[in-house]
Enzyme design. Sequence first.
Site, PDB file in Angstrom:
ATOM      1  N   ASP A  63       0.885  -1.162   0.000  1.00  0.00           N
ATOM      2  CA  ASP A  63       0.000   0.000   0.000  1.00  0.00           C
ATOM      3  C   ASP A  63       0.922   1.211   0.000  1.00  0.00           C
ATOM      4  O   ASP A  63       1.569   1.503   1.010  1.00  0.00           O
ATOM      5  CB  ASP A  63      -0.898   0.000   1.247  1.00  0.00           C
ATOM      6  CG  ASP A  63      -1.800   1.237   1.293  1.00  0.00           C
ATOM      7  OD1 ASP A  63      -1.674   2.108   0.400  1.00  0.00           O
ATOM      8  OD2 ASP A  63      -2.627   1.327   2.219  1.00  0.00           O
ATOM      9  N   VAL A  64       1.007   1.893  -1.123  1.00  0.00           N
ATOM     10  CA  VAL A  64       1.998   2.964  -1.273  1.00  0.00           C
ATOM     11  C   VAL A  64       1.725   4.150  -0.345  1.00  0.00           C
ATOM     12  O   VAL A  64       2.612   4.974  -0.119  1.00  0.00           O
ATOM     13  CB  VAL A  64       2.109   3.453  -2.740  1.00  0.00           C
ATOM     14  CG1 VAL A  64       2.605   2.358  -3.660  1.00  0.00           C
ATOM     15  CG2 VAL A  64       0.805   4.066  -3.241  1.00  0.00           C
ATOM     16  N   TYR A 155      -5.988  15.151  -8.978  1.00  0.00           N
ATOM     17  CA  TYR A 155      -5.060  14.392  -9.825  1.00  0.00           C
ATOM     18  C   TYR A 155      -3.973  15.327 -10.365  1.00  0.00           C
ATOM     19  O   TYR A 155      -2.782  15.024 -10.335  1.00  0.00           O
ATOM     20  CB  TYR A 155      -5.880  13.773 -10.959  1.00  0.00           C
ATOM     21  CG  TYR A 155      -5.165  12.771 -11.822  1.00  0.00           C
ATOM     22  CD1 TYR A 155      -5.008  11.450 -11.407  1.00  0.00           C
ATOM     23  CD2 TYR A 155      -4.664  13.127 -13.073  1.00  0.00           C
ATOM     24  CE1 TYR A 155      -4.371  10.521 -12.214  1.00  0.00           C
ATOM     25  CE2 TYR A 155      -4.025  12.210 -13.882  1.00  0.00           C
ATOM     26  CZ  TYR A 155      -3.891  10.901 -13.451  1.00  0.00           C
ATOM     27  OH  TYR A 155      -3.255   9.982 -14.253  1.00  0.00           O
ATOM     28  N   LYS A 159      -0.005  15.222  -9.697  1.00  0.00           N
ATOM     29  CA  LYS A 159       0.913  14.934 -10.807  1.00  0.00           C
ATOM     30  C   LYS A 159       1.892  16.087 -11.045  1.00  0.00           C
ATOM     31  O   LYS A 159       3.040  15.844 -11.402  1.00  0.00           O
ATOM     32  CB  LYS A 159       0.121  14.600 -12.077  1.00  0.00           C
ATOM     33  CG  LYS A 159      -0.773  13.347 -11.958  1.00  0.00           C
ATOM     34  CD  LYS A 159       0.010  12.090 -11.638  1.00  0.00           C
ATOM     35  CE  LYS A 159      -0.828  10.826 -11.761  1.00  0.00           C
ATOM     36  NZ  LYS A 159      -0.095   9.603 -11.466  1.00  0.00           N
TER      37      LYS A 159
HETATM   38  N1  LIG Z   1      -4.892   5.546 -17.789  1.00  0.00           N
HETATM   39  C1  LIG Z   1      -4.540   6.779 -18.142  1.00  0.00           C
HETATM   40  O1  LIG Z   1      -5.167   7.426 -18.998  1.00  0.00           O
HETATM   41  C2  LIG Z   1      -3.329   7.417 -17.504  1.00  0.00           C
HETATM   42  C3  LIG Z   1      -2.807   8.572 -18.093  1.00  0.00           C
HETATM   43  C4  LIG Z   1      -1.708   9.180 -17.518  1.00  0.00           C
HETATM   44  C5  LIG Z   1      -1.124   8.639 -16.387  1.00  0.00           C
HETATM   45  N2  LIG Z   1      -1.655   7.522 -15.831  1.00  0.00           N
HETATM   46  C6  LIG Z   1      -1.013   7.011 -14.622  1.00  0.00           C
HETATM   47  O2  LIG Z   1      -0.534   5.710 -14.866  1.00  0.00           O
HETATM   48  C7  LIG Z   1      -0.448   4.998 -13.626  1.00  0.00           C
HETATM   49  C8  LIG Z   1      -1.086   3.634 -13.789  1.00  0.00           C
HETATM   50  O3  LIG Z   1      -2.472   3.833 -14.030  1.00  0.00           O
HETATM   51  P1  LIG Z   1      -3.332   2.849 -14.943  1.00  0.00           P
HETATM   52  O4  LIG Z   1      -4.002   3.676 -15.965  1.00  0.00           O
HETATM   53  O5  LIG Z   1      -2.519   1.685 -15.351  1.00  0.00           O
HETATM   54  O6  LIG Z   1      -4.455   2.448 -13.886  1.00  0.00           O
HETATM   55  P2  LIG Z   1      -4.942   1.032 -13.333  1.00  0.00           P
HETATM   56  O7  LIG Z   1      -6.114   1.351 -12.477  1.00  0.00           O
HETATM   57  O8  LIG Z   1      -5.107   0.065 -14.434  1.00  0.00           O
HETATM   58  O9  LIG Z   1      -3.716   0.553 -12.412  1.00  0.00           O
HETATM   59  C9  LIG Z   1      -3.404   1.183 -11.204  1.00  0.00           C
HETATM   60  C10 LIG Z   1      -2.904   0.132 -10.227  1.00  0.00           C
HETATM   61  O10 LIG Z   1      -2.504   0.794  -9.015  1.00  0.00           O
HETATM   62  C11 LIG Z   1      -2.927  -0.014  -7.922  1.00  0.00           C
HETATM   63  N3  LIG Z   1      -3.066   0.808  -6.716  1.00  0.00           N
HETATM   64  C12 LIG Z   1      -4.020   1.730  -6.438  1.00  0.00           C
HETATM   65  N4  LIG Z   1      -3.850   2.231  -5.202  1.00  0.00           N
HETATM   66  C13 LIG Z   1      -2.735   1.620  -4.692  1.00  0.00           C
HETATM   67  C14 LIG Z   1      -2.055   1.710  -3.444  1.00  0.00           C
HETATM   68  N5  LIG Z   1      -2.476   2.532  -2.472  1.00  0.00           N
HETATM   69  N6  LIG Z   1      -0.953   0.953  -3.270  1.00  0.00           N
HETATM   70  C15 LIG Z   1      -0.526   0.106  -4.236  1.00  0.00           C
HETATM   71  N7  LIG Z   1      -1.147  -0.048  -5.426  1.00  0.00           N
HETATM   72  C16 LIG Z   1      -2.247   0.708  -5.650  1.00  0.00           C
HETATM   73  C17 LIG Z   1      -4.263  -0.606  -8.363  1.00  0.00           C
HETATM   74  O11 LIG Z   1      -4.610  -1.741  -7.597  1.00  0.00           O
HETATM   75  C18 LIG Z   1      -3.977  -0.902  -9.826  1.00  0.00           C
HETATM   76  O12 LIG Z   1      -3.480  -2.215  -9.993  1.00  0.00           O
HETATM   77  C19 LIG Z   1      -1.131   5.891 -12.584  1.00  0.00           C
HETATM   78  O13 LIG Z   1      -0.156   6.594 -11.835  1.00  0.00           O
HETATM   79  C20 LIG Z   1      -1.930   6.855 -13.434  1.00  0.00           C
HETATM   80  O14 LIG Z   1      -2.166   8.075 -12.772  1.00  0.00           O
HETATM   81  C21 LIG Z   1      -2.732   6.890 -16.366  1.00  0.00           C
END
Ligand SMILES: NC(=O)c1ccc[n+]([C@@H]2O[C@H](COP(=O)([O-])OP(=O)(O)OC[C@H]3O[C@@H](n4cnc5c(N)ncnc54)[C@H](O)[C@@H]3O)[C@@H](O)[C@H]2O)c1
Length: 272
Positions: A63-64, A155, A159
């Site tokens: 849990d980050v 968000y 970020k």
């Molecule tokens: N999907 C997009 O459009 C997008 C765009 C830009 C940046 N991002 C960033 O990319 C990263 C990954 O996102 P994604 O799109 O793959 O989402 P996702 O929801 O598919 O994956 C996120 C993962 O983080 C885990 N997580 C959440 N809270 C947590 C915690 N407290 N401790 C440990 N793990 C935790 C979740 O269980 C999940 O497996 C994130 O930082 C997100 O902000 C996503």
Amino acid sequence: MSIFREKVCLVTGGGSGLGREVCSQLADRGACVVIADLNEEAARDVAQKISNHGGTAIASYVDVTDSKSIEVLIDAALAQYGRLDYMFNNAGITVVGEFRDLPLDELKKVLDVNLTGILHGSHYAFQVMAKQGYGHIVNTASGFGLVPGPTNLPYTVAKFGVVGLSETMRCEGLDLGIKVSVICPGYIRTSMIDNMRTFNADSADVISQILAKMVDPQQAARLVLRGVEKNRAIIAFPSYVGVLTFLYRCFPRLFLRYSLTTIRNFRKIRKS
Ligand SMILES: NC(=O)c1ccc[n+]([C@@H]2O[C@H](COP(=O)([O-])OP(=O)(O)OC[C@H]3O[C@@H](n4cnc5c(N)ncnc54)[C@H](O)[C@@H]3O)[C@@H](O)[C@H]2O)c1
């Protein structure tokens, strides 16, 4: 030969979306991958698939938002492999809505995972890598770490913080042998989008208003790893992220006019 071959790579949020793809592609390149996630079952599933394909991976709970949990995770990786080469602080969550509608605890939750969570992972990995004299920290921010994101306020706050944290660490890490990169992607088709949490609007309506083309997670992971290989400070993609950043920095009034369309369109689907 890949620079990731036999390297120890830890990925938070590795159970889904971008993190999962980064884990698979690191394993394909011969890395030893530690897949860490709040959803331990999802992490185990990714590790199993990698092992089935002949790769090396272990799964772990983290849990980050809990600094102790991050320390336990990194210490376990050090105990298993003796070093930490790459730390991908990638776990993240989102919530979409107007600032006036978002309860304070929701705002704090997003900051807790997306900013404090990345601070925890960066802080401990930086200490370990400073002792080692080498290592690369890769933090996932977003295009909304470079330009304001109306309807995505917590968000965006998180970020922007991650970009500032990463760029400052990059400077402090240089003479210590530590590399730091920050990822600033546009939209990626992951469960963060598909299961988007929204306030005062239907998520389907919000998603229908996203005009930008979404990158698939496989392509996104390829771009991330290419940027890390080249030790880029900021890994931004697709090209519209760069265009919007240029517009925001050089023509702020024009950017504001563009941004206003986002919030005005959202108000057309806002429930009350
Ligand atoms: N999907 C997009 O459009 C997008 C765009 C830009 C940046 N991002 C960033 O990319 C990263 C990954 O996102 P994604 O799109 O793959 O989402 P996702 O929801 O598919 O994956 C996120 C993962 O983080 C885990 N997580 C959440 N809270 C947590 C915690 N407290 N401790 C440990 N793990 C935790 C979740 O269980 C999940 O497996 C994130 O930082 C997100 O902000 C996503």
